[in-house]
Motif scaffolding. Structure first.
Motif, PDB file in Angstrom:
ATOM      1  N   ASP A  37       0.570  -1.145   0.068  1.00  0.00           N
ATOM      2  CA  ASP A  37      -0.101   0.180  -0.082  1.00  0.00           C
ATOM      3  C   ASP A  37       1.146   1.278  -0.110  1.00  0.00           C
ATOM      4  N   ALA A  38       0.446   2.167  -0.945  1.00  0.00           N
ATOM      5  CA  ALA A  38       1.183   3.524  -0.673  1.00  0.00           C
ATOM      6  C   ALA A  38       0.403   4.518   0.082  1.00  0.00           C
ATOM      7  N   ILE A  39       1.374   5.129   0.827  1.00  0.00           N
ATOM      8  CA  ILE A  39       0.474   6.015   1.817  1.00  0.00           C
ATOM      9  C   ILE A  39       1.206   7.421   1.502  1.00  0.00           C
ATOM     10  N   ASN A  52       4.802  13.728  13.759  1.00  0.00           N
ATOM     11  CA  ASN A  52       3.412  13.731  12.944  1.00  0.00           C
ATOM     12  C   ASN A  52       3.640  12.626  12.036  1.00  0.00           C
ATOM     13  N   ILE A  53       4.633  12.716  11.063  1.00  0.00           N
ATOM     14  CA  ILE A  53       4.878  11.983  10.213  1.00  0.00           C
ATOM     15  C   ILE A  53       4.855  10.325  10.576  1.00  0.00           C
ATOM     16  N   LYS A  54       5.655   9.942  11.672  1.00  0.00           N
ATOM     17  CA  LYS A  54       5.918   8.719  12.165  1.00  0.00           C
ATOM     18  C   LYS A  54       4.608   8.252  12.603  1.00  0.00           C
ATOM     19  N   ALA A  55       3.521   9.173  13.330  1.00  0.00           N
ATOM     20  CA  ALA A  55       2.338   8.739  13.792  1.00  0.00           C
ATOM     21  C   ALA A  55       1.444   8.389  12.771  1.00  0.00           C
ATOM     22  N   ALA A  56       1.342   9.126  11.600  1.00  0.00           N
ATOM     23  CA  ALA A  56       0.461   8.990  10.492  1.00  0.00           C
ATOM     24  C   ALA A  56       0.911   7.581   9.749  1.00  0.00           C
ATOM     25  N   ILE A  92       6.457  19.329   5.743  1.00  0.00           N
ATOM     26  CA  ILE A  92       6.850  17.860   4.742  1.00  0.00           C
ATOM     27  C   ILE A  92       5.923  17.211   4.409  1.00  0.00           C
ATOM     28  N   ASN A  93       5.981  16.889   2.961  1.00  0.00           N
ATOM     29  CA  ASN A  93       5.063  15.621   2.276  1.00  0.00           C
ATOM     30  C   ASN A  93       6.053  14.437   2.263  1.00  0.00           C
ATOM     31  N   GLY A 132       0.069   1.238   9.381  1.00  0.00           N
ATOM     32  CA  GLY A 132       0.524  -0.028   9.653  1.00  0.00           C
ATOM     33  C   GLY A 132       1.948  -0.179   9.241  1.00  0.00           C
ATOM     34  N   GLY A 133       2.698   1.067   8.914  1.00  0.00           N
ATOM     35  CA  GLY A 133       3.985   1.063   8.670  1.00  0.00           C
ATOM     36  C   GLY A 133       4.769   1.665   9.764  1.00  0.00           C
ATOM     37  N   THR A 134       6.076   1.889   9.249  1.00  0.00           N
ATOM     38  CA  THR A 134       7.185   2.606  10.133  1.00  0.00           C
ATOM     39  C   THR A 134       7.748   3.618   9.264  1.00  0.00           C
TER      40      THR A 134
END
Length: 112
Positions: A9-11, A41-45, A104-105, A50-52
């Motif tokens: 899956d691409a997030i 915030n990126i880490k939480a998203a 950041i994107n 389901g990723g890291t």
């Protein structure tokens, strides 16, 4: 030869700023504090999907002052380990809030 099935899956995470969960802006005037909050915030998203952070393959970084390059990368090295995501950094004149120093994107690929 049989084809191997790969599922991933691409997030896509866009417009991540230093806004905390309560809506306040972290680190006003402090690029390291803001970069740290953006990375959190990126880490939480990514984790919610389901990723890291290891799954992040690309980031686009928008900064108000390119002179902050070294400080930003100092913090980013705390979060992103080799192989580092592909990265673009550009300086912009304005952001949605005048208190934002960085946005950041990110794109992550989870699974597969």
């Amino acid at each position: 030869m049989p084809k191997r099935e790969v599922s991933s899956d691409a997030i896509f995470i866009s417009g991540m700023t230093s806004r905390r969960a309560d809506g306040t802006i972290a680190g006003i005037g402090d690029i390291e504090a803001q970069t740290r909050q953006v990375c959190e915030n990126i880490k939480a998203a990514v984790e919610a999907a389901g990723g890291t952070l290891d799954d992040v393959c690309r980031v686009d970084v928008y900064v108000r002052n390119m002179e902050h390059f070294d400080a930003i990368h100092k913090v980013r090295r705390e979060y992103f380990k080799p192989p580092l995501p592909a990265s673009t950094m550009v300086e912009v004149t304005k952001m949605v809030s005048p208190d934002y120093l960085i946005e950041i994107n990110a794109i992550a690929v989870v699974g597969g």
